[in-house]
Write an enzyme that holds these catalytic residues in place. Structure first.
Site, PDB file in Angstrom:
ATOM      1  N   LYS A 135     -88.891  43.325   4.295  1.00 28.05           N
ATOM      2  CA  LYS A 135     -88.467  41.955   3.956  1.00 28.05           C
ATOM      3  C   LYS A 135     -89.517  40.971   4.477  1.00 28.05           C
ATOM      4  CE  LYS A 135     -84.346  38.953   4.231  1.00 28.05           C
ATOM      5  NZ  LYS A 135     -82.968  38.791   4.747  1.00 28.05           N
ATOM      6  N   SER A 178     -79.298  37.205   1.552  1.00 27.52           N
ATOM      7  CA  SER A 178     -80.671  36.826   1.297  1.00 27.52           C
ATOM      8  C   SER A 178     -81.613  38.009   1.089  1.00 27.52           C
ATOM      9  CB  SER A 178     -81.196  35.997   2.473  1.00 27.52           C
ATOM     10  OG  SER A 178     -81.284  36.801   3.642  1.00 27.52           O
ATOM     11  N   SER A 201     -76.300  38.708   4.986  1.00 24.68           N
ATOM     12  CA  SER A 201     -77.485  38.911   4.150  1.00 24.68           C
ATOM     13  C   SER A 201     -77.909  40.358   3.968  1.00 24.68           C
ATOM     14  CB  SER A 201     -78.677  38.132   4.713  1.00 24.68           C
ATOM     15  OG  SER A 201     -78.545  36.773   4.398  1.00 24.68           O
TER      16      SER A 201
END
Lengths: 96, 495, 493
Positions: free
Chosen positions: C78, C158, C182
């Protein structure tokens, strides 16, 4: 409770150092009021004699030894700088 | 002692002063990073990625900075808080990389304490300390290096500071000066701050308000970042006068931040910089609350040296010094250490009790040595005469080898050359003559050479005794033991 | 060999150990899959050269008999995690061009175990979002499509890039982060397994901060076992993070015994939301039946302050974010927008106006407001008190039960633009995930079924602090019972 007006949005934006166009202040005030109006349901909760959470982990702050273990890496520190001169960060002149 | 008052058109005004002192903590590494705290490095050389607030960098606390703050609190007799919290103080500035300063707001590590001021005439006064908290220093902005740019150096960024906040207990520039002097002395004694105001390792924010004596507190102004004790006193004087003038002209004081300009001798508003300041303090979620136990506090207490007030009391009680000498000697850690070494060495050399020779040692130190140092622009730390050398000199007087008069000459040579007293006395043949036979012979010569004066003396002009003593001393180049001269001369003159 | 990208981590590990597969082969297959998946927009930076170098090192290590479980396993990272010399921007314009001079502890742990980096993954800007629509690099497409439709859906957020890369067979696992859901919500939207460990289990060092008291790293994998393997690799005490806790990391894979007999599973009554879709209720009910059938005892519990979790979160998280994001000022890194002859303040205001997207600005504004003079007590302090009450609710519940079972999200994946104009509707996506985040507790999302139109749905398991093992064990049992074998069509390849 909250009723954020245009002037308040401008003041918050100034505190947060975010430039917001004049015509966007009004709609933003609406959005913020909407969200704040919703979070205000917390006022229903009785929190008398409740300590605010200070940490989510049940642990003590650990201490470092007093030894110099870092620094001496000005190149790394300055590497991503938009403007660096003579080893300093350079920013638009601050008028005191 | 009369109170300090500002004379206004409507009568006398009292000044109320509180001080916030930022003292740089003595530690090797910074408060929340492992970078060095040393002065004078190349720009940004003592900066870690934490100090530069790179994304994802996190603070970890230096235990020594905590210990130093606790030691400082203990030295001020303050309450130590075993639970305290680091908060973020949010504002934007070029030399504040995180966009916030990690400080302590609601729960400081040290609570209330006291600083005892030594005022003129042996008067003392307690000034309350409200709190001491730990916080990060900012970096440094340089505005005069380039026409368009401000240059930023983060070497100071993240160095630990103690903010020592006083109560509004001071009532004159002198008291404010005495407070800073005393605080600095204590910090230096315990080694938690070097107290160097010129280098900025100790700075003061001065809160000043005025009122008619007996009235409630007036509105205060904060004079930021004053960097010498002299300027603090000047700033208070001009600011108090400014406030009195405004009030007497029918105006009111705005609570604001001001800057002292020593060149113009005035304070001026920093309102532009203060505009919309709202620091939005909240507990730093990157750190847990700061906690320690009683054992930690006790260990910190045991590490404290004798403090200036304790030392002064001991000098007076155990060594018989007067208040003035004792105060002067404890004012600087180095002077007190010099004195103690001097007394110890002198006691050893003379085999006398310390209490017996301490007064003489303190008189010589505060008189002869301090005078010479002052004249030469030197300090006790750079003194050409060491405590051991001083003891050697005083021991020579004590055992009668040289007279007090000769000692002053020997000291001058010592101060100039750094040589020992014994070798100077030896080299220059300054040994005191106590041999009665030799002195008797000289007395006879002097009397024979001055028949007129002898006649006058015998006619009742007693004062001429001094003349004859002087002549004998002159003839012996000051080396004759004055006691012996006196005891031999008088019977001969009296016939 | 068949499609190597469909292997699970555990399977690949065993093949690598036996010498039937090389890390280079596995990595090359994945580099090709990453290339073929551009349409998904999961990767915003690809690092094939680094991947191949790491793969060769992994092969050498395997040969030397020095392999860890993650050795040779290609993963995606990420964009929130700092990777030395590689694009790290939390998918924000304000970090334009930023290449850190340091490595996050989480990724360093992976590299130390011999894992292979395929690239950096798309996400909502600064992890603020529940649909991946706030990324400066554009939205990520959910690999799943509704039955008989070509319409695109959001992957959740997210960690949208993380779940899309794993669900789309363009990574065997991915790092992710969870502040209010998330990891778990996007895992539910994409039929993947997501686990957020206890706050303090994984170091936050080098992880771009959103809300420091909530942010916690975790993983996205295709099944529970892979999650256990990868979580064990990234977890561990780190002295560089003051909130990292010095507790040994257990062997998570060993926790997957499949045996939950006699375990007490709590069902929080407050999670029965009015107006929740019937298929979510049905899925939850199904999950309850599964754990019962496996021999667990199901117990109704109460978490009375559940209703206040979201409003609490939307005070605490923006407040911390408003301060955490103050460092993006155009001085030391990233974007600088300075008007000609402008002063320093103008540079700040312009840079931050240009550099932050609307949702980030909105949250900074809210956070600034709730901390400002006169409002701190009413908002922030109040929220931290309610947060304590929420944590106390869980504490009491966990005196009676070993784990808690709930749905992960109140709906299946939604269409682009469906909620992006209405912040409050978007925030409500996290209604089931936020409470555990506020309490710092571990939680997972397990793919458990399909919605009526064929999109994945997830069940959430929550555990006591530091008891990820129970979370994993219960997750494993649900996974086994659910027999979730559906896969998205590989329409993008």
């Amino acid at each position: 409770m909250s009723n954020i007006d245009k002037a308040t949005v401008a003041k918050i934006a100034r505190l947060a150092r975010i430039k917001i166009e004049d015509q966007k202040l009004e709609p933003l005030a609406g959005e913020l009021n909407n969200i704040l109006g919703w979070v205000e349901q917390l006022s229903e909760v009785n929190t008398d004699n409740i300590e605010p959470m200070s940490s989510v982990v049940d642990a003590k702050l650990r201490w470092r030894e007093d030894v110099v273990s870092d620094g001496d890496k000005a190149d790394s520190v300055l590497k991503n700088a938009p403007n660096a001169e003579y080893g300093f960060f350079a920013v638009p002149k601050v008028i005191e | 002692m009369s109170s300090y008052r500002i004379q206004g058109a409507t009568g006398d005004w009292e000044v109320v002063i509180g001080l916030e002192v930022h003292a740089q903590v003595i530690s090797n590494a910074k408060l929340f990073s492992g970078a060095s705290t040393e002065f004078g490095a190349e720009p940004n050389a003592q900066v870690s990625l934490v100090d530069a607030a790179m994304p994802g960098m996190l603070p970890t606390i230096n235990g020594e900075c905590v210990r130093q703050a606790v030691r400082t609190g203990l030295a001020l007799g303050a309450q130590i808080n075993k639970f305290s919290v680091f908060d973020r103080k949010n504002y934007f500035y070029a030399d504040l990389p995180q966009g916030y300063q990690i400080s302590q707001f609601k729960h400081p590590v040290v609570g209330e304490g006291t600083v005892t001021l030594d005022l003129e005439g042996g008067v003392s006064k307690g000034v309350g300390v409200e709190r001491i908290h730990l916080e990060q220093d900012a970096g440094k902005s340089m505005h005069d290096q380039h026409p368009q740019f401000t240059y930023v150096d983060l070497n100071r960024s993240g160095v630990a500071l103690m903010e020592i906040v006083s109560m509004p207990d001071m009532r004159s520039p002198d008291e404010a000066g005495a407070y800073l002097t005393k605080l600095r002395t204590i910090l230096r004694y315990i080694g938690t701050c070097d107290g160097n105001m010129e280098q900025g390792s100790m700075r003061a924010d001065v809160n000043v308000s005025v009122r008619k004596p007996g009235d409630p507190l007036g509105t205060r102004c904060e004079i930021k970042n004053v960097n010498s004790i002299r300027f603090v006193r000047q700033a208070i004087e001009v600011e108090a006068r400014r406030q009195v003038d405004i009030i007497e002209a029918g105006g009111t004081i705005d609570q604001e931040t001001r800057l002292f300009d020593p060149n113009k001798g005035e304070t001026r508003s920093m309102r532009s910089k203060e505009e919309a300041h709202d620091y939005r303090y909240f507990p730093d979620p990157d750190l847990l609350p700061l906690e320690f136990d009683d054992a930690f506090i006790e260990a910190a207490r045991e590490s404290l040296p004798e403090l200036p007030d304790e030392k002064k009391a001991r000098f007076m009680e155990a060594l018989g010094l007067n208040d003035y000498n004792a105060s002067v000697l404890v004012a600087e850690k180095e002077s007190s250490e010099f004195f103690e070494t001097l007394v110890e060495a002198l006691a050893k050399a003379t085999k006398k009790d310390a209490a017996h020779i301490a007064l003489k040692a303190s008189n010589w130190l505060t008189g002869d040595l301090f005078g010479a140092l002052n004249k030469a622009g030197k300090t006790i730390a750079t003194s050409p005469v060491s405590a051991e050398q001083g003891a050697e000199l005083l021991a020579l007087v004590e055992d009668g080898t040289i007279s007090g008069r000769i000692a002053k000459d020997v000291f001058e040579v010592m101060f100039e050359t750094g040589k020992g007293a014994g070798s100077i006395v030896e080299e220059k043949g300054l040994k005191q003559v106590s041999d009665t036979g030799a002195i008797e012979a000289i007395i006879d010569e002097v009397i024979a050479a001055n028949p007129g004066q002898l006649e006058q003396y015998r006619a009742g002009k007693d004062k001429l005794l001094g003349f004859f003593v002087g002549q004998v001393m002159k003839a012996t180049q000051g080396k004759a033991n004055p006691g012996v001269v006196n005891s031999l001369l008088k019977p001969k003159l009296d016939g | 060999m068949s499609d190597l990208t469909k292997l699970k981590i555990a399977e690949a590990r065993d093949l690598l150990a036996k010498g039937e597969l090389t890390a280079r082969e596995l990595t090359e297959a994945h580099i090709a899959a990453v290339e073929a998946a551009d349409t998904l927009n999961a990767y915003i930076e690809k690092t094939p050269e680094i991947a191949l170098k790491q793969a060769d090192a992994a092969d050498a290590r395997i040969k030397a008999g020095d392999a860890a479980s993650m050795t040779g396993i290609p993963v995606g990272i990420k964009d929130l995690f700092a990777t030395k010399g590689v694009h790290t921007q939390a998918c924000s314009h304000i970090l334009d061009g930023f290449k850190p001079e340091y490595e996050s502890t989480v990724t360093q742990n992976l590299w130390d175990d011999g894992a292979v980096m395929l690239g950096k993954l798309n996400m909502d800007e600064f992890a603020m979002g529940s649909s991946n629509e706030t990324s400066y690099y554009g939205p990520v497409k959910n690999p799943w499509r509704a039955e008989g439709s070509n319409a695109d859906f959001v992957p959740g957020g997210s960690s949208g890039g993380s779940v899309a890369s794993v669900a789309g067979y363009a990574a065997m696992g991915a790092t992710a982060s969870d502040t209010g859901g998330s990891i778990r919500q996007p895992a539910a939207f994409t039929g993947t397994f997501g686990i957020k460990p206890t706050y303090g289990r994984c170091s936050r060092y080098g992880m771009v901060a959103f809300a420091s008291s909530l942010d916690q790293a975790g993983t996205i994998t295709r099944d529970v076992r892979d999650g256990a393997i990868m979580l064990e690799s990234i977890a561990g005490f780190d002295p560089k993070d003051s909130t990292s806790v010095d507790i040994p990391v257990p062997n998570f894979e060993a926790a997957l015994t499949g045996d939950i007999r006699g375990m007490k599973i709590g069902i929080p009554q407050e999670y029965h939301l009015a107006g929740m879709p019937g298929e979510i209720e049905a899925l939850w009910h199904q999950g309850i039946e599964w754990v019962k059938a496996a021999g667990a005892e199901v117990v109704d519990i109460n978490l009375p302050h559940t209703k206040y979790a979201l409003p609490t979160y939307y005070i605490v998280a923006p407040a911390e974010a408003s301060s955490n994001l103050a460092r993006y000022d155009g001085v030391r890194y990233g974007l600088r927008e300075a008007p000609e002859n402008g002063a320093l303040d103008e540079m700040y205001e312009t840079t931050r106006a240009e550099g932050f997207g609307d949702e980030v600005k909105r949250r900074i504004m809210i956070g600034t407001y709730v901390l400002s003079a006169g409002y701190y007590d009413a908002y922030y302090l109040k929220a931290q008190k309610v947060r304590q009450l929420i944590a106390d609710d869980f504490k009491r519940a966990f005196e009676k039960v070993d784990a808690i079972l709930t749905p992960t999200a109140p709906s299946a994946a939604f269409a682009f633009g469906e909620k992006s104009d209405d912040p409050l509707a978007m925030y409500l996506n996290d209604v089931f995930t936020v409470p555990a985040s506020l309490a710092g507790l571990p939680g997972s999302s397990i793919p458990a079924g399909l919605s009526a139109n064929g999109l994945p749905l997830g069940l959430q398991v929550l555990g006591k602090a530091w008891d990820e093992e129970t979370v994993l064990r219960v997750s494993g049992v649900i996974e086994e019972a659910a027999v979730f074998t559906s896969q998205p069509e590989l329409w993008w390849r």
